[in-house]
Enzyme design. Structure first.
Site, PDB file in Angstrom:
ATOM      1  N   ASN A  75      10.361  43.361  17.771  1.00 10.87           N
ATOM      2  CA  ASN A  75      11.060  42.892  16.575  1.00 10.87           C
ATOM      3  C   ASN A  75      10.099  42.261  15.578  1.00 10.87           C
ATOM      4  OD1 ASN A  75      13.527  43.673  17.619  1.00 10.87           O
ATOM      5  ND2 ASN A  75      14.178  41.615  18.177  1.00 10.87           N
ATOM      6  N   ARG A 408      19.324  58.882  13.202  1.00 14.05           N
ATOM      7  CA  ARG A 408      18.381  58.805  14.320  1.00 14.05           C
ATOM      8  C   ARG A 408      18.957  59.641  15.455  1.00 14.05           C
ATOM      9  NH1 ARG A 408      15.114  54.292  12.971  1.00 14.05           N
ATOM     10  NH2 ARG A 408      16.260  52.615  11.905  1.00 14.05           N
ATOM     11  N   ARG A 437      13.716  54.286   9.094  1.00 11.92           N
ATOM     12  CA  ARG A 437      12.459  53.573   9.320  1.00 11.92           C
ATOM     13  C   ARG A 437      11.976  53.665  10.765  1.00 11.92           C
ATOM     14  NH1 ARG A 437      12.524  48.094   6.541  1.00 11.92           N
ATOM     15  NH2 ARG A 437      11.906  49.347   4.757  1.00 11.92           N
ATOM     16  N   HIS A 467      22.936  56.967   5.485  1.00  8.98           N
ATOM     17  CA  HIS A 467      23.104  56.131   6.669  1.00  8.98           C
ATOM     18  C   HIS A 467      24.483  56.300   7.302  1.00  8.98           C
ATOM     19  CE1 HIS A 467      23.292  52.075   8.787  1.00  8.98           C
ATOM     20  NE2 HIS A 467      22.155  52.567   9.209  1.00  8.98           N
ATOM     21  N   TYR A 501      23.807  50.105  22.746  1.00  9.56           N
ATOM     22  CA  TYR A 501      24.295  49.595  21.463  1.00  9.56           C
ATOM     23  C   TYR A 501      25.820  49.604  21.515  1.00  9.56           C
ATOM     24  CZ  TYR A 501      19.851  50.209  18.851  1.00  9.56           C
ATOM     25  OH  TYR A 501      18.574  50.136  18.392  1.00  9.56           O
ATOM     26  N   ARG A 599      25.387  39.413  14.167  1.00  7.60           N
ATOM     27  CA  ARG A 599      24.316  39.384  15.154  1.00  7.60           C
ATOM     28  C   ARG A 599      23.027  38.796  14.592  1.00  7.60           C
ATOM     29  NH1 ARG A 599      22.417  44.869  15.849  1.00  7.60           N
ATOM     30  NH2 ARG A 599      20.635  44.287  14.582  1.00  7.60           N
TER      31      ARG A 599
END
Length: 738
Positions: A75, A408, A437, A467, A501, A599
């Protein structure tokens, strides 16, 4: 089909007494001492701090704690590559010019000073977590990461053999002198720096020190597993193995000192779209440049010789603050290898597989969708259903066309293979986002591979990332009617991340939704736009989404003023948009109760008297990455609930192509509000409550110890099972102004 589940008891916030409320709102809210907003970068660093807390939490299994620590390092890498690099860019661009203050009252110099101090403190905290807590705990579990000097004869022989056969042939030692310039050190590559002295005397009788560099190939494992001995799992860091065999690489030199280091470079892409024949070519070129961007940070062994630090700093043109000495191994993300290498179930979370949809055959899903919508909450509901939906479409001779977005994905994605297979017999269109990214390289590869298979590949609207998560199937059903079926989601079409996720998927055959999805695809492939109402009932960015969200919040404000039911519950990854925040502040002052489950970054200050005292913000960091976006509005008693791909951040609301969709099926809407959102609102194990100063405190234990994710895992195993005792209503907490 998706199973209807019992709900948690509805939580109704207590209303403030009328006189007290009137007194509070009789005058304008007093300005908070720190400004109306929390700084986004400091908020992000606090989020990474909450992840680090999970590494320190002894209630988590040991290897999961190691994993959390590794995640904080990854991160932070991205934060340095993008956010810190961006501040340095802005300072460089404005060199010599007066600095303006941002909405938080900071100049770029102020921002950089705060960030660098926080990052150095965080690096120390990471090292303490590893050295003081995880290493001793691992040792008790008979897991050791050893130094070379600690290895016995058998372990040294094994490591030396590995070095000679698999490591040594890949290494390129370099001495820095006029004929050997400093090698190009790639972004985040692990390296060894050596202080050397030539053994032969020079004519002057003195020998100056020389710098040597060895770049460790990224193809090699960061941890070397050693032979098991006495029930122990031992490992050796790769850089220590190379250092132990370094002297023969520099014959003619004495090795005075050696240190491991790693540099993090600016990884922002500088797109010159108008000068490129295609976006694909432009992104491919910039990926090459990313590996060579300016150095933003250098991590190095804390015990490194000062001369090594000075020479490296001069070469990379670093200021003192950009050097990060560490008492832990450089690049703690390498410790993720322990998680996969050690097969001890007791040291990990128990294995979990989400509930799977059971149908007699794959194409029956189209029959089921003609009867009702299906809502899935991943990973508690298996992502296989989404994969099987696309796979069924690819093999079904009655399916005419498939359209899908890809942001992705992964190399082993069944969806990716299904799209290629379908292109042999059907019209297949895919919108691939090349600028996702750090997935740009793989997405370029997927785009070319899809094109080779006959898929029509597009890259969305120039200047806007695609997106949204959409798939549209057109099928001529057995009754001769041509119908459309759609998947709308909050997460990527990636079976790997779908396992850890949390995301929402909606499968539907509702014509009003499938027709709107078709219009979105026309917008993405042709820039098709027919006014702001063209995509209803979908909320689409950059066309209407920002205005829609502000309007929905303002509607709750109006309901509150009219004494009708007014409440907002919103779950997302980040909240940064100033206009949305101001709308929430206004709603709070009007009497709207607002619960935000965020989050990561949150720029809103909750619990400030007269400004946001009815707003509560909680962050949940646990086993799964909270990724779903859900937005519920009381709407005067006519409740509405939405889900989608967008956070309440400027980049999502105005800078990307996003889709937020209404969930109108009664069963699905009930599940979102009364099972999913309510579980998160009852969490008093993993939840942290945001304070007005931007800090977070653990939620008070008032639900008998409920972890939302654990509750949802157990709840998913049975349609009729509720945890006992039922979670009580969570007490309302108000953050104090700092």
């Amino acid at each position: 089909m998706a199973i209807m589940k019992k709900s948690l008891p509805l939580k109704t916030p207590k209303k403030a007494p009328a006189k007290a409320a009137a007194a509070r709102h009789s005058s304008a809210p007093k300005p908070f001492v720190g400004g109306r907003y929390i700084d986004r970068d400091e908020s992000w660093l606090r989020f990474n701090g909450r992840v680090l807390e999970e590494a320190d939490d002894v209630s988590n299994p040991l290897l999961e704690r190691v994993k959390f620590l590794a995640i904080t390092t990854s991160n932070l890498d991205e934060f340095v590559e993008i956010r810190v690099a961006g501040v340095l860019q802005r300072l460089e661009e404005g060199l010599g010019l007066p600095q303006e203050r941002d909405e938080g009252g900071f100049t770029q110099d102020d921002r950089l000073g705060r960030l660098r101090d926080a990052m150095h403190e965080f690096g120390k905290a990471q090292a303490e977590t590893w050295n003081d807590r995880l290493v001793p705990a691992l040792a008790k579990a008979h897991i050791r990461v050893l130094h070379w000097k600690q290895l016995d004869g058998a372990a040294r022989a094994h490591a030396t053999k590995f070095f000679q056969e698999q490591v040594d042939p890949l290494l390129t030692p370099v001495t820095i002198d006029p004929s050997h310039p400093f090698p190009r050190v790639l972004n985040k590559a692990l390296c060894l720096a050596l202080l050397l002295r030539y053994k032969r005397k020079t004519k002057g009788g003195t020998n100056a020190n020389v710098l040597g560099v060895v770049t460790i190939p990224h193809s090699l494992p960061g941890l070397i597993a050693l032979p098991e001995s006495h029930g122990r799992c031992d490992f050796l860091l790769l850089d220590e193995l190379i250092e132990a065999h370094i002297e023969p690489m520099f014959r003619g030199y004495s090795v005075l000192s050696c240190a491991t280091f790693r540099v993090t470079r600016n990884s922002n892409l500088y797109m010159q779209e108008e000068e490129s024949r295609s976006v694909l070519e432009s992104v491919a070129a910039e990926l090459h440049n990313r590996r060579k961007g300016d150095v933003v940070r250098m991590e190095i062994d804390a015990v490194a010789d000062p001369e090594i630090v000075e020479r490296l700093s001069l070469n990379f043109e670093l200021e003192a603050w950009q050097v990060f000495p560490t008492a832990a191994p450089v690049n703690l993300s390498r410790m993720m290898a322990l998680y996969s290498a050690i097969k001890v179930p007791e040291l990990k979370f128990p294995e979990f597989h989400g509930q799977r949809l059971k149908l007699a055959n794959a194409t029956n899903i189209f029959f089921e969708l003609r009867k009702r919508d299906m809502l899935f909450h991943h990973p508690f509901d298996s992502y296989n259903t989404v994969e099987e939906f696309i796979e069924a479409a690819s093999t079904d001779p009655q399916v005419i066309s498939i359209k899908q977005t890809l942001y992705r994905t992964s190399a082993d994605s069944p969806i990716f293979g299904a799209l290629k297979d379908a292109a042999q017999t059907k019209d297949v269109t895919v919108v691939v986002e090349l600028m996702a990214r750090f997935d740009e390289a793989s997405n370029i590869r997927w785009a070319r591979e899809l094109e080779d298979a006959g898929v029509q590949v597009f890259h969305g609207i120039l200047g806007f990332k695609t997106h949204c998560k959409l798939a549209l199937i057109v099928r001529k059903d057995s009754d001769g009617t041509v119908r459309s079926y759609a998947h709308l989601g909050t997460g990527n079409y990636n079976p790997v991340t779908a396992r850890f996720y949390t995301d929402i998927s909606l499968l539907t055959a509702r014509p009003e939704l499938t027709d709107a999805v078709l219009r979105v695809f026309r917008y993405l492939t042709a820039g098709w736009e027919a006014g702001s109402e063209a995509y209803r009932p979908l909320l689409v960015a950059p066309v209407t989404l920002h205005r829609d969200m502000v309007t929905l919040i303002a509607r709750e404000t109006a309901h509150a003023k009219a004494k009708r039911p007014a409440r907002v519950i919103a779950k997302m990854n980040g909240l940064l948009d100033g206009e949305v925040i101001e709308a929430l502040y206004t709603a709070s002052q009007a009497g709207v109760e607002i619960d935000l489950i965020i989050r990561g970054m949150c720029a809103l200050r909750p619990g400030v008297p007269g400004l946001s005292e009815r707003i509560r913000v909680r962050s949940i960091v646990g086993r799964f990455l909270e990724h779903s976006r859900i937005f519920w509005f009381a709407n005067g008693g006519a409740e509405e609930v939405f889900a989608g791909s967008a956070d309440w951040m400027p980049r999502n609301l105005v800078e990307r192509c996003e889709v937020v969709f209404p969930v109108v099926d009664e069963e699905a809407a009930h599940r979102l509000r009364h099972e999913i959102l309510e579980a998160y609102l009852h969490d008093d194990v993993k939840a942290r409550l945001m304070q007005a100063d931007g800090s977070y405190r653990r939620a008070p234990k008032c639900s008998g110890g409920i972890s939302a994710q654990d509750w949802l895992m157990e709840h998913s195993r049975s349609a009729d099972k509720l945890l006992s005792p039922s979670p009580p209503t969570v007490a309302k907490t108000t953050a104090k102004a700092g």
